[in-house]
Motif scaffolding. Sequence first.
Motif, PDB file in Angstrom:
ATOM      1  N   VAL A   1      48.520  48.378  43.235  1.00 20.31           N
ATOM      2  CA  VAL A   1      48.220  47.048  42.702  1.00 20.31           C
ATOM      3  C   VAL A   1      46.712  46.945  42.495  1.00 20.31           C
ATOM      4  O   VAL A   1      45.938  47.176  43.424  1.00 20.31           O
ATOM      5  CB  VAL A   1      48.695  45.936  43.663  1.00 20.31           C
ATOM      6  N   THR A   2      46.306  46.600  41.269  1.00 22.68           N
ATOM      7  CA  THR A   2      44.896  46.539  40.895  1.00 22.68           C
ATOM      8  C   THR A   2      44.652  45.296  40.056  1.00 22.68           C
ATOM      9  O   THR A   2      45.494  44.925  39.241  1.00 22.68           O
ATOM     10  CB  THR A   2      44.523  47.776  40.048  1.00 22.68           C
ATOM     11  N   SER A   3      43.495  44.657  40.217  1.00 22.29           N
ATOM     12  CA  SER A   3      43.076  43.577  39.322  1.00 22.29           C
ATOM     13  C   SER A   3      42.296  44.183  38.171  1.00 22.29           C
ATOM     14  O   SER A   3      41.495  45.097  38.365  1.00 22.29           O
ATOM     15  CB  SER A   3      42.179  42.576  40.042  1.00 22.29           C
ATOM     16  N   THR A   4      42.507  43.665  36.956  1.00 21.49           N
ATOM     17  CA  THR A   4      41.832  44.189  35.778  1.00 21.49           C
ATOM     18  C   THR A   4      40.931  43.118  35.182  1.00 21.49           C
ATOM     19  O   THR A   4      40.895  41.983  35.652  1.00 21.49           O
ATOM     20  CB  THR A   4      42.862  44.618  34.721  1.00 21.49           C
ATOM     21  N   ASP A   5      40.202  43.483  34.136  1.00 18.74           N
ATOM     22  CA  ASP A   5      39.412  42.501  33.398  1.00 18.74           C
ATOM     23  C   ASP A   5      40.328  41.369  32.958  1.00 18.74           C
ATOM     24  O   ASP A   5      41.489  41.578  32.649  1.00 18.74           O
ATOM     25  CB  ASP A   5      38.786  43.139  32.161  1.00 18.74           C
ATOM     26  N   GLY A   6      39.829  40.171  32.933  1.00 18.34           N
ATOM     27  CA  GLY A   6      40.645  39.023  32.575  1.00 18.34           C
ATOM     28  C   GLY A   6      41.476  38.524  33.728  1.00 18.34           C
ATOM     29  O   GLY A   6      42.327  37.667  33.558  1.00 18.34           O
ATOM     30  N   ASP A   7      41.246  39.085  34.906  1.00 18.28           N
ATOM     31  CA  ASP A   7      41.943  38.668  36.122  1.00 18.28           C
ATOM     32  C   ASP A   7      43.445  38.908  36.104  1.00 18.28           C
ATOM     33  O   ASP A   7      44.183  38.307  36.869  1.00 18.28           O
ATOM     34  CB  ASP A   7      41.657  37.198  36.443  1.00 18.28           C
ATOM     35  N   PHE A   8      43.927  39.774  35.227  1.00 19.74           N
ATOM     36  CA  PHE A   8      45.336  40.147  35.276  1.00 19.74           C
ATOM     37  C   PHE A   8      45.542  41.126  36.419  1.00 19.74           C
ATOM     38  O   PHE A   8      44.611  41.791  36.850  1.00 19.74           O
ATOM     39  CB  PHE A   8      45.779  40.784  33.956  1.00 19.74           C
ATOM     40  N   VAL A   9      46.764  41.216  36.901  1.00 15.07           N
ATOM     41  CA  VAL A   9      47.097  42.166  37.965  1.00 15.07           C
ATOM     42  C   VAL A   9      47.958  43.268  37.354  1.00 15.07           C
ATOM     43  O   VAL A   9      48.924  42.989  36.640  1.00 15.07           O
ATOM     44  CB  VAL A   9      47.849  41.464  39.121  1.00 15.07           C
ATOM     45  N   LEU A  10      47.594  44.499  37.602  1.00  7.96           N
ATOM     46  CA  LEU A  10      48.323  45.664  37.118  1.00  7.96           C
ATOM     47  C   LEU A  10      49.089  46.275  38.274  1.00  7.96           C
ATOM     48  O   LEU A  10      48.516  46.578  39.327  1.00  7.96           O
ATOM     49  CB  LEU A  10      47.346  46.695  36.535  1.00  7.96           C
TER      50      LEU A  10
END
Length: 93
Positions: free
Chosen positions: A70-79
């Motif tokens: 689980v990772t946070s990406t640019d734009g605060d989305f979660v991958l």
Amino acid sequence: MTRTPTDRGYAFIKNNLDGTKTVYVAGAVAGTQPVDVFATHFSRPGVQITPGVHTVPAGDMVRTSGIVHVTSTDGDFVLIRGLRSGPGPILGA
């Protein structure tokens, strides 16, 4: 793309009333509840789940059926990505 450090565990995804999602990362599962939550991604605009990651109902949330990254990406989305399988790179080759 900037990412936060990757957490590894069971991901629980909760839909919030304002349309955002909260993702809890837990070390274990007891019935439909997360156990030993060690990371929380609060009120994110969305969650991206890669192919091959399976989810199951968990009370008022859904959770991954297995351990994931689980990772946070640019734009605060979660991958949410599945764990890699296979031998990986061969060292010294």
